[in-house]
Structure formats: C-alpha cells, structure tokens
Design an enzyme around this catalytic site. Structure first.
Site, PDB file in Angstrom:
ATOM      1  N   CYS A 137      -6.311  -6.285  -7.176  1.00 33.51           N
ATOM      2  CA  CYS A 137      -6.118  -5.755  -5.826  1.00 33.51           C
ATOM      3  C   CYS A 137      -5.608  -6.828  -4.867  1.00 33.51           C
ATOM      4  CB  CYS A 137      -7.403  -5.117  -5.314  1.00 33.51           C
ATOM      5  SG  CYS A 137      -8.859  -6.154  -5.432  1.00 33.51           S
ATOM      6  N   HIS A 138      -5.746  -8.107  -5.234  1.00 36.32           N
ATOM      7  CA  HIS A 138      -5.229  -9.181  -4.392  1.00 36.32           C
ATOM      8  C   HIS A 138      -3.700  -9.179  -4.351  1.00 36.32           C
ATOM      9  CE1 HIS A 138      -5.510 -10.869  -8.473  1.00 36.32           C
ATOM     10  NE2 HIS A 138      -4.456 -11.620  -8.147  1.00 36.32           N
ATOM     11  N   TYR A 157       0.841  -1.200   0.000  1.00 39.52           N
ATOM     12  CA  TYR A 157       0.000   0.000   0.000  1.00 39.52           C
ATOM     13  C   TYR A 157       0.876   1.250   0.000  1.00 39.52           C
ATOM     14  CZ  TYR A 157      -3.853  -3.121   1.140  1.00 39.52           C
ATOM     15  OH  TYR A 157      -4.791  -4.119   1.099  1.00 39.52           O
ATOM     16  N   ASN A 213     -12.187  -1.455  -5.047  1.00 42.17           N
ATOM     17  CA  ASN A 213     -11.990  -1.835  -6.443  1.00 42.17           C
ATOM     18  C   ASN A 213     -13.202  -2.641  -6.905  1.00 42.17           C
ATOM     19  OD1 ASN A 213     -11.132  -2.923  -8.905  1.00 42.17           O
ATOM     20  ND2 ASN A 213      -9.817  -4.442  -7.920  1.00 42.17           N
ATOM     21  N   GLU A 237      -1.074 -17.691  -8.907  1.00 39.80           N
ATOM     22  CA  GLU A 237      -0.129 -16.914  -9.706  1.00 39.80           C
ATOM     23  C   GLU A 237       1.327 -17.267  -9.416  1.00 39.80           C
ATOM     24  OE1 GLU A 237      -0.929 -12.719  -9.535  1.00 39.80           O
ATOM     25  OE2 GLU A 237      -3.040 -12.998 -10.018  1.00 39.80           O
TER      26      GLU A 237
END
Length: 179
Positions: free
Chosen positions: A136-137, A100, A128, A163
């Site tokens: 956003c993850h 962040y 989002n 991912e």
C-alpha cells in the site's frame, strides 16, 4: 486461534500475525489500525513455518532484493471490496507507484460498475492489514502527494526510496514541497 511474533526492521518493529497457516497481518509499530482485523487475542509464538518464511522474505526485501509476494501464504481478513483493492495492490510492480484514482478505475472494471470514488479505495488501502508485503506504500495521490499511509509518511518515503522510486515527482503533504 491467532498467533503473533515481531520482526525488527529498518522502519521500526513489525508485528506479524498468523492463523497458523497463513499471514493475516503485518503492522508497523504505531501504525493506525494496528491489529484491528484480528477478531480475538493473539498468542505470541515465534517458531512457526509461516513466520519463518515471512521473516526470510522481509530480510530479502530490506536488503534491497525484490522478493515475490506469491512466495508467501497471505490471508488478509476483510470484505470482498477490500480484497479486490488488495489484489490490485499486490500487482503493483516493485519500485513503481499507482494513484488511488487508477485503482478506482481498475475496481470499476472488476466490479462492473459505472464509477467509484477514490475515497472508497483510500479506505481499503488504508485498512490493508499486511503492510509492506501487500504494498500500500506504492499508492500516491494523483498530484504526486505521499498522502494516506497508515504507517506514517516518513516510513512510506523510506520504503519507496528503498525500492528505488524516482522521488523527484512526489511530495510530502505536510510540507507541500518536493522530496
């Protein structure tokens, strides 16, 4: 007029929303702020070119491929500030994470400001309206905490694992322990 359809995924039922041309929303069942950016009731309509394209993109993503976000017409509804944050989210590479604080630093440059709080960025990230596709993850706390995912920490963890993110440096805020 706004339209919706659903997509069954490995992280739960997803609701897709469109203005007829672009994707304006994608929420995981039970997600905080589910549908809150859509200004009117949605009509269910499965057979739309935009929904077909998004479902194809999601099929590819959940199969472990790295589909390009630029393949999809996205039109999230939100303020100029939120659009700035969401633009940064779209640039986070597949399989990588950002903090962040890092996003706040990028927004300082983008908005030509002296400083910006990570909490302000967190609010935009949390709201989002196009989860997964606007990733956003991929945002974590500066200490490696998986804090702040409107779809739930368990789903955030599953998406990051899908991912191939190195989870050894990340931890769940509920447990305070490494994953």
């Amino acid at each position: 007029m706004y339209y919706s359809t659903t997509y069954p995924s490995s992280v739960g039922l997803l609701t897709l929303a469109s203005d007829g041309e672009s994707l304006v929303g994608l929420w995981i069942e039970g997600q905080k702020y589910h549908g809150d950016t859509i200004p009117e009731a949605m009509t269910e309509k499965d057979a739309m070119p935009v929904f077909n394209a998004v479902k194809k993109w999601l099929d590819s993503y959940f199969a472990g491929a790295k589909p390009d976000v630029s393949e999809l017409p996205l039109a999230p509804i939100g303020s100029e500030f939120r659009h700035g944050v969401w633009s940064i989210l779209r640039a986070i590479p597949y399989g990588e994470v950002i903090t962040y604080g890092d996003i706040a630093k990028k927004m300082v440059v983008k908005m030509n400001k002296e400083s910006m709080s990570s909490q302000a960025v967190g609010g935009a990230v949390g709201h989002n309206p196009i989860s997964i596709i606007i990733p956003c993850h991929r945002v974590v706390g500066s200490n490696g905490s998986l804090t702040g995912y409107a779809g739930g920490i368990g789903i955030k963890k599953k998406l990051l694992e899908l991912e191939g993110v190195d989870m050894s440096l990340l931890f769940s805020p509920q447990k305070g322990t490494a994953l």
